[in-house]
Design an enzyme around this catalytic site. Structure first.
Site, PDB file in Angstrom:
ATOM      1  N   GLY A 152      10.656   8.403   1.656  1.00  0.00           N
ATOM      2  CA  GLY A 152      11.876   8.676   0.912  1.00  0.00           C
ATOM      3  C   GLY A 152      11.876  10.050   0.261  1.00  0.00           C
ATOM      4  O   GLY A 152      12.939  10.613  -0.005  1.00  0.00           O
ATOM      5  N   GLU A 155      13.105  12.267   2.998  1.00  0.00           N
ATOM      6  CA  GLU A 155      14.522  11.964   3.208  1.00  0.00           C
ATOM      7  C   GLU A 155      15.371  12.616   2.111  1.00  0.00           C
ATOM      8  O   GLU A 155      16.461  13.135   2.377  1.00  0.00           O
ATOM      9  CB  GLU A 155      14.736  10.454   3.232  1.00  0.00           C
ATOM     10  CG  GLU A 155      14.156   9.796   4.475  1.00  0.00           C
ATOM     11  CD  GLU A 155      14.351   8.293   4.506  1.00  0.00           C
ATOM     12  OE1 GLU A 155      15.019   7.804   5.423  1.00  0.00           O
ATOM     13  OE2 GLU A 155      13.834   7.614   3.603  1.00  0.00           O
ATOM     14  N   GLU A 177       6.713   5.511   7.415  1.00  0.00           N
ATOM     15  CA  GLU A 177       7.182   4.121   7.306  1.00  0.00           C
ATOM     16  C   GLU A 177       6.699   3.232   8.447  1.00  0.00           C
ATOM     17  O   GLU A 177       6.470   2.036   8.256  1.00  0.00           O
ATOM     18  CB  GLU A 177       8.715   4.087   7.242  1.00  0.00           C
ATOM     19  CG  GLU A 177       9.307   4.555   5.925  1.00  0.00           C
ATOM     20  CD  GLU A 177       9.492   6.063   5.864  1.00  0.00           C
ATOM     21  OE1 GLU A 177      10.113   6.544   4.905  1.00  0.00           O
ATOM     22  OE2 GLU A 177       9.019   6.762   6.774  1.00  0.00           O
TER      23      GLU A 177
END
Length: 768
Positions: A152, A155, A177
């Protein structure tokens, strides 16, 4: 399996301290960036305005890393809304208050706590919405990255309009992930291909590899690199972080004023490449190749990689709306799979095993002595000097020392060739090593690790010699794989200073360290051993003393069943295929050759004498005949297979086949492929549960970690204890009782397994 990494960090300077930095190149700009509006400090995020640029600082309290949980995301949404509505603000910078970590990813406990696929799909969709708001902001947002930027975190950075990163060894980006059985759920599968292209995006998402900052710049993920600063007044990392902030603020202002642009003109070659890569035929070829590679490597046991390919394909072929929907839906579905549950459990277990439950040692070991410069001894020395410890490497002969020294040098030189180290850094690390054939300077040693031959008489001799030349505080650690530490310590004058440290070969690659304590081992000795292992970068489990400890003990009955199955006429290559398709990284017959037939025979005989029928089933004469014939496995060039130098072919050894036929056993029952797989797994799991029953293990978490990271138990099952929870203890016991009737008492389930079978509410891992 690789695992998800999180890097430690040091405390950030306060804003007041930052203003008093020494006269470095950027000092003249400081006054222009003083706050002109009130700061807003949340629990995890701090918002301040420097001139006309908002600085949003991630800095979660009481944690070495920043992670994204619901509370953090709520604060993040608030500060982004404030940035959008603040008329004084022309742009924003996202930065961390922790020099070693930008954002390490999503909070795993938040994902693990999810109750349904729909709940986690909504979580993913909310993350996508927040990132889209950043991406579509009319005000430029710059990510200033220093340290780990993973999951994240990446991201978040990709949703920004510009990314500037520190060019140091600790700064890396990645989407790991897949290593948790998940996929990037906040737009990662959609934005990454646009930045780096389809092949590179697939490689990053499907391997979960971290990409160093310099390579990330070449790939197009990072727009600009900043070189780190020296210490000056204050810590170098703090100074570098402040410098990075200043550069990022300048860039944000430059983009807002139209003076800085990210867009770069593409060459004719790049335009032609983009055109070809965007044709449906080429994309389909890439998707198909990726799926074929995934199946070859995972045997279909892991659903996440194919879901990732689906998400990327949906975005590129059907548009962003379809891509984001596929990503959110896939994230929710994967989070509910047993594979993801198992992999997350392993990740959390790794984190737990990187803590020292015995506390801080009174005198942390700084100088290690290693006895024996063979593969194990040299490997132990290598991982120690790599982490800054001083090592005295002793061997009986100069020839052995030379081989050991060359092995260590080769390990570091390989890193130089791969540009992970400079030649200067390699030589600096090697300067921590002293090779010798005498006990000179052993008075300086805080710990001695012996890696000599597996013979109790030799171990006793070495222990007595060491105690005669070392200080009273010195710890003696035995790198034995099966000899009871209590027996080794029987001749010690300081039994409280004796401990087992069982490393796995090759030491520089295998993550696990199994520490063995006796009833007399002091808590401080255990604490020191764990401390050394953690500093060596190991995942550490601590078990109580006993024949075979934990890892060797649970492997032994499994190898006995391997011999039994081979005696029944199952070919080694078929058996290898059955075990790799089940998820083991190495075929079980190949593993027998890797362990060494002589070692397997020695362990089978010793542990068989102790544990009796539970370790039986096969005929020990098979191993004895192989040893007598010199068929010792890979190291001898012949074992189950024949190994020829320079050839990748491994034909089955005909002479070994003849020995197996000599001791042939008629197969019993249906003998299906599934039965063969379960026979191996059942004996492995049953012995693991028995170790917990007998208090050899501290708990099921360490049992799972030891089995996966030391012996290669399939990670998607999460270890033997999580396997029982998922497969069902009642179902496993029923199958074992069937095998017991066919093959004998070696399949008798232990009492703890029977207890779990009778009460279906009992679980080794309770979901919190």
């Amino acid at each position: 399996m690789a695992s998800v990494r999180v890097l430690g960090a040091v405390r950030t300077l306060s804003q007041r301290k930052a203003r008093s930095l020494p006269a470095i190149a950027v000092q003249s700009r400081f006054q222009r960036y003083l706050s002109v509006s009130a700061a807003m400090n949340g629990k995890h995020l701090h918002y301040d305005v420097r001139g006309d640029i908002a600085v949003i600082r991630f800095d979660s309290p009481d944690s070495k890393v920043n992670t994204l949980n619901k509370e953090v995301m709520g604060e993040f949404e608030e500060v982004m809304e404030r940035t959008k509505n603040d008329p004084q603000v022309k742009g924003a910078v996202l930065i961390s208050g922790k020099p070693g970590c930008f954002i390490a990813g999503a909070d795993i406990t938040m994902i693990a706590a999810g109750k349904s696929a729909q709940e986690l799909q909504a979580l993913s969709a909310n993350g996508q919405k927040l990132m889209a708001g950043m991406e579509n902001s009319s005000k430029p947002i710059v990510a200033a990255i220093m340290g780990s930027c993973l999951g994240g975190g990446l991201e978040t950075a990709m949703a920004c309009h510009y990314r500037v990163a520190m060019n140091d060894k600790k700064t890396s980006v990645g989407l790991p992930e897949v290593m948790l059985g998940l996929l990037p759920g906040s737009g990662g599968t959609q934005r990454l291909p646009k930045l780096v292209g389809l092949p590179a995006a697939l490689d990053m998402c499907l391997t979960g590899r971290n990409v160093p900052a310099k390579k990330a710049k070449r790939m197009g993920i990072i727009d600009q690199l900043v070189e780190p600063l020296g210490p000056g007044i204050g810590h170098a990392s703090d100074n570098s972080l402040k410098y990075l902030e200043n550069v990022a603020v300048d860039i944000a202002r430059g983009i807002a004023d139209g003076k800085v642009t990210r867009a770069k003109p593409k060459s004719l070659t790049q335009k032609a490449t983009d055109y070809v890569m965007n044709t449906q035929f080429v994309k389909n070829q890439i998707y198909n190749k990726a799926r074929a590679t995934v199946f070859k490597q995972t045997k279909g046991n892991y659903p996440a990689p194919n879901k990732i390919i689906d998400c990327i394909a949906a975005g590129l072929d059907k548009g962003s709306t379809a891509g984001y929907l596929t990503e959110a839906k896939g994230f929710g579905e994967l989070a509910m799979t047993p594979q993801s549950n198992a992999l997350i459990g392993l990740f959390q277990g790794q984190t737990e095993c990187k803590k020292n439950r015995f506390g801080k040692p009174e005198k942390p070991a700084q100088t290690l002595a290693v006895l024996g410069a063979g593969l194990m001894g040299a490997g132990i020395a290598q991982v120690s000097i790599d982490k800054g410890m001083k090592v005295l490497l002793k061997d009986m002969a100069l020839e052995g020392l030379s081989r050991g020294n060359n092995q260590i040098f080769k390990g570091f030189n390989t890193k130089v060739k791969r540009k992970r180290l400079t030649s200067f850094e390699r030589d600096q690390i090697m300067s921590n090593l002293t090779c010798q054939v005498s006990y000179d300077n052993f008075k300086k040693a805080d710990m001695v690790v012996e890696a000599v031959f597996e013979d109790i008489a030799i171990k006793h001799k070495v222990l007595q010699e060491v105690e005669a030349v070392t200080s009273d505080h010195c710890i003696f650690a035995s790198n034995t794989s099966a000899l009871p530490i209590t027996k080794i310590a029987a001749v010690s004058k300081r039994p409280e200073k004796v401990v087992g440290m069982h490393y796995f070969s090759p030491v520089d690659k295998m993550q696990l360290l199994e520490i063995i304590t006796t009833d007399k081992t002091s808590q401080d000795t255990a604490a020191s051993a764990v401390d050394v292992g953690l500093r060596q970068g190991k995942v550490v489990i601590t078990v109580k003393d006993g024949p075979g400890f934990y890892t060797t003990r649970i492997l032994a009955p499994t190898l006995s069943e391997v011999i039994r199955i081979l005696q029944e006429g199952c070919g080694p290559k078929k058996l290898d295929k059955l075990t790799t398709s089940y998820g083991f990284p190495v075929g079980i017959a190949t593993l027998l050759d890797e362990v060494g037939i002589d070692v397997a025979a020695h362990v089978a005989e010793d542990l068989g004498n102790v544990f009796g029928v539970r370790f039986g089933g096969s005929n020990i004469e098979v191993l004895r005949d192989m040893v007598a014939s010199g068929f010792l496995g890979r190291k001898a060039g012949k074992g189950i297979y024949v190994y020829e130098q320079g050839s990748k072919d491994r034909p089955v050894h005909e002479a070994t086949e003849a020995i197996l036929k000599k001791y042939h056993i008629a197969p019993q029952g249906n003998n299906t492929d599934e039965d063969i797989q379960l026979r191996l797994v059942a004996r492995f799991v049953n012995e693991a549960v028995m170790c917990l029953q007998e208090d050899i293990l501290n708990g099921p978490v360490e049992g799972d970690i030891g089995a996966v990271f030391g012996l290669g138990f399939p990670p998607f099952h999460g270890g033997p204890f999580r396997f029982v929870d998922t497969y069902g203890a009642d179902k496993l016991v029923k199958k074992m009782q069937e095998f017991r009737g066919l093959f004998g008492e070696q399949f008798a389930p232990c009492q703890l397994l029977l207890d779990h079978a009778k009460d279906k509410t009992k679980r080794f891992h309770v979901k919190k």
